[in-house]
Write an enzyme that holds these catalytic residues in place. Structure first.
Site, PDB file in Angstrom:
ATOM      1  N   HIS A   1       1.225  -1.159  -0.131  1.00  0.00           N
ATOM      2  CA  HIS A   1       0.197  -0.042  -0.337  1.00  0.00           C
ATOM      3  C   HIS A   1       0.759   0.971  -0.179  1.00  0.00           C
ATOM      4  CE1 HIS A   1      -3.360  -2.563   1.522  1.00  0.00           C
ATOM      5  NE2 HIS A   1      -4.207  -2.171   0.811  1.00  0.00           N
ATOM      6  N   GLY A   2       1.839   1.036   0.411  1.00  0.00           N
ATOM      7  CA  GLY A   2       3.122   2.037   0.479  1.00  0.00           C
ATOM      8  C   GLY A   2       4.240   2.210   1.567  1.00  0.00           C
TER       9      GLY A   2
END
Lengths: 462, 367
Positions: free
Chosen positions: A320-321
């Protein structure tokens, strides 16, 4: 060109007209050109990157199918390395560099590069990897027509934020393309209107509560503010992302493609395992099929199962990041899944009875909401401040306006009805005028509750 | 093509439903009854409602249009204390933030038969076409103010009155789907429906008294001085900092050139009012109210201005440009733009007197 803007719908109208007015043989080319145009409108400079990955994976898949032994393995290694290499460089270089610099006692930005994350790279690389692996496993034939493969990777409804479509599903539609039926048209149009409503009416208005809080957590002390803001973000992220995927699925349906459903009322889940069977289904099944099961899944004893769960969720978090917050969020989900497994909860075959269902839903909702703190807070120290505040005494007013609470309650009722009666399916079979009336009401809500400016979808940053 | 036809049919039908629901909610009197009284549209509606039902005393009637300068600086009640004995009565339809574009629609609603008034008084910041760029013409708040009054037939003319294409698009959308324009008011209503209903009821019952008995601001700039050589302003201690900044800003923004865009805007917007009263005996009176607490040390020439172009128009009466300049004194002003209660008391009577005198003499021809 956000999905929620008039410019996008003008673009889609042109695509629809060209696609259905042109001879059938031109359809794929029209969709491919439209997809590259759509991508170029975001940032044309990343077109070569998209093209390079497409060419590498296209050739690699054919090699894998045609060659044997080491050459075959070499092809898949090159393909996966290219995909993960680009993803790693663009998404994780600065994260790794800042950690490395910290270890050396240097300022975090010492080794920084001015890297811009190409839009949708996390989604299309996963899509490419699953295709190449499926070919390697013999579950998918290598695609011979370059246009077809390029379209699979770049198809504009799902290019920037999924859902992550499997090759076998996409090519089943492409190779045996049939014009959408009246039911498809009704269901697709309904999904587009529902997606816009989720995004503009709900997500963007909940963002108006969550964003100021998370933008400066120390400026808003007290438990009530924290609980209200976390509640707002919990709803924002669901409506934002599921709204996007509803639109994506609806657009594809109008073009004759059947994307799998990506959200199945996740906040009605009665356990964390149940939640992950309902939330971002295309990602969770991808992680299951291409990470968890290859790691051994649950077949090699309890200890290794927990390890596999943790690894899968940690990497899912990192997907996701590039920040420790996402790693912690993934780890938190892994721990919750492991504990559930340890306690024998969350088993698909052991659903709680009607009496326990509501408490189970509320507990799951609370646990998921706590996890979102790491997902949303800009830094780890901010996350800890919010977590402490969540359990602090009441101070200040509940920040979510009454009108938004009413909309949240209405959407809960709709979700329950959908869960019990399958409203979406009924829509596809209903008379056209009644579908138009439902869509009209949804768009009227968009008219009344829209913001003055378009707010980007959260998952575009991933 | 059949598939495309089906998709477009469903889309068209859905859009028709949106327009129908929007029309049901916002093109009927349903929502305008619960508008926030202090919103642009709500205040406009309240002024309109009060003025429509007002019974006018006297033989001759004058309606004074205006923005906040007139809302603060002119009282019809005070004017009538002077004017009624002479057979005249005054009415004020001033709405803060409005402009001449809005007054056309106000007049259309207040005086549909065009027989109610003998004269309509229209204020100008200056008789010279003082430059505001397209600011006045492009003011989007005009849409918010008029939203309840604009029908489908008004759309072409109203949209065309905004020179900026981006504003035009916004205005067109806001007129076609009125819910977009009502959005903020609706959110405000939903956040506290009980409060809204109480406010609405209060205005419905006391609107006329509130408008008629407003005494004006009790703030004063008495003691304020300017050194035009150095550009320094001196304020008495009671003046709040925000007011000081606004006063200084008002002088700083004084623009020393005429602007053709302002000329065009005035010609178009005032022209519509003149057109509304075409073939009637109604006179249109131009006047310049006191503008600043101290007169500026420079002035733009009115030569070639829109107001100057109307000299000789038998339906237009132009009060002298400097008729009220002697009222530009700090003790008459509450801030850089608005008269206070003392100024209001004096200006109301003097404006009434000047208008009666001009109309009785058949109008003045010079500036």
């Amino acid at each position: 060109m956000l999905f929620s803007t008039p410019q996008f719908f003008l673009f889609f109208l042109v695509v629809l007209v060209l696609f259905y007015a042109a001879p059938r043989a031109w359809g794929r080319v029209i969709l491919l050109v439209a997809s590259y145009y759509f991508y170029a409108r975001w940032n044309w400079k990343f077109i070569p990157l998209l093209l390079s990955l497409t060419v590498i994976d296209y050739i690699a898949a054919i090699w894998i199918e045609e060659k044997t032994g080491a050459k075959r393995r070499f092809a898949i290694v090159v393909s996966i390395a290219a995909n993960l290499g680009f993803l790693g460089f663009f998404k994780y270089y600065n994260f790794a560099a800042s950690n490395f610099a910290s270890v050396l006692g240097l300022p975090p930005n010492h080794f920084f590069l001015a890297v811009v994350l190409p839009l949708g790279i996390s989604f299309h690389t996963f899509q490419s990897i699953s295709y190449v692996v499926d070919v390697y496993r013999g579950q998918q034939k290598a695609i011979r027509r370059p246009i077809d493969y390029a379209l699979f990777i770049s198809f504009f409804p799902q290019l920037v934020a999924g859902p992550i479509v499997r090759a076998r599903n996409f090519f089943a539609d492409l190779d045996n393309w049939q014009p959408p039926t009246q039911a498809d048209i009704q269901y697709g149009s309904y999904l587009i209107a529902m997606g816009l409503t989720k995004k503009i009416v709900l997500a963007d208005n909940f963002a108006a509560v969550a964003d100021p809080y998370f933008g400066s957590v120390t400026a808003h002390p007290g438990g009530t503010m924290a609980r209200g803001a976390v509640f707002a973000f919990t709803l924002q992220i669901f409506f934002d992302f599921s709204g996007y995927t509803d639109i994506a699925i609806g657009l594809a349906r109008l073009l004759g493609f059947h994307f799998p459903i990506n959200f199945r009322r996740p906040y009605l889940a009665t356990s964390i395992s149940d939640f992950w069977r309902r939330w971002h289904i295309s990602l969770s099944t991808w992680l299951r099929d291409y990470l968890y099961i290859p790691l051994g899944g649950s077949r090699r004893g309890s200890l290794l199962t927990y390890r596999n769960l943790m690894l899968t969720m940690l990497l899912g978090g990192l997907w996701h990041g590039a920040s420790w917050n996402f790693v912690i969020w993934g780890g938190y989900q892994g721990v919750l899944l492991s504990v559930e497994r340890l306690l024998g909860l969350g088993d698909r075959s052991r659903k709680p009875g009607i009496v326990l269902r509501v408490p189970a839903m509320l507990i799951t909702f609370a646990l998921v909401s706590i996890g979102w703190v790491f997902f949303r807070a800009p830094t780890l120290p901010d996350s800890l401040i919010v977590l402490r505040a969540l359990f602090a005494r009441n101070l200040g007013n509940w920040p979510v306006p009454a009108s938004m609470m009413c909309l949240a309650a209405a959407s809960l009722v709709i979700a329950v009805l959908e869960e019990r009666f399958g409203l979406g399916e009924r829509i596809s079979r209903a008379p056209m005028w009644s579908v138009a009336a439902v869509i009209g009401v949804l768009l009227f809500l968009v008219e009344l509750f829209g913001q003055d400016k378009s707010i980007p979808f959260i998952y575009f940053q991933f | 093509m059949r598939t495309l036809g089906r998709i477009l049919a469903l889309a068209g039908l859905s859009i028709a439903f949106v327009f129908s629901i929007d029309a049901l909610c916002f093109r009927t009197p349903f929502y305008s009854r619960i508008l926030a009284p202090d919103s642009a549209a709500g205040y406009f509606e309240n002024v309109l409602a009060v003025e429509r039902k007002r019974v006018l005393p006297g033989r001759h009637h004058v309606l004074v249009c205006g923005d906040s300068q007139i809302a603060e600086g002119f009282s019809a009640k005070l004017a009538n204390q002077f004017a009624l004995s002479k057979g005249w009565s005054f009415e004020s339809a001033a709405v803060s933030g409005s402009s001449v574009k809005v007054w056309y629609y106000m007049l259309r609603e207040v005086d549909p038969a065009k027989t109610r008034f003998d004269a309509i008084a229209i204020p100008f910041r200056d008789y010279a076409d003082e430059s505001q760029g397209d600011a006045a013409a492009n003011r989007e708040i005009n849409l918010n103010m008029l939203i309840t009054r604009l029908g489908l037939r008004d759309i072409p003319a109203f949209v065309r009155s905004f020179p900026d294409p981006a504003v035009r698009r916004q205005v067109l959308l806001g007129l076609l789907l009125k819910g977009i324009t009502y959005r903020r008011d609706l959110h405000d209503f939903l956040s506290s429906p009980n409060n809204r209903m109480t406010e609405v009821k209060f205005w419905r019952e006391h609107g006329t008294e509130l408008l008629d008995n407003y005494p004006g601001s009790d703030q004063t700039l008495a003691g304020m001085r300017v050194n035009w050589q150095t550009g320094e302003f001196y304020f008495p201690p009671q003046v709040p900092a925000a007011v000081k900044d606004a006063v200084v800003g008002r002088y700083a923004s004084y623009i020393l050139k005429a602007d053709t865009r302002e000329h065009d805007y005035r010609a178009a917007a005032v022209g519509r009012i003149l057109g509304l009263y075409r073939n009637t005996n109604v006179r249109i009176v131009f006047f310049k109210p006191p503008q600043r607490p101290l007169p500026p040390n420079v002035e733009v020439s009115e030569s070639g201005s829109y107001v100057a172009s109307q000299i000789g128009n038998p339906r237009v009466v132009i009060l002298p440009r400097h008729a009220f300049d002697d009222m530009q004194q700090p003790e008459m002003f509450a801030d850089g733009l608005h008269l206070n209660s003392k100024g209001r008391a004096e200006f109301s009577v003097r404006l009434a007197s000047e208008i009666i005198s001009a109309l009785s003499n058949g109008g003045k021809e010079s500036l």
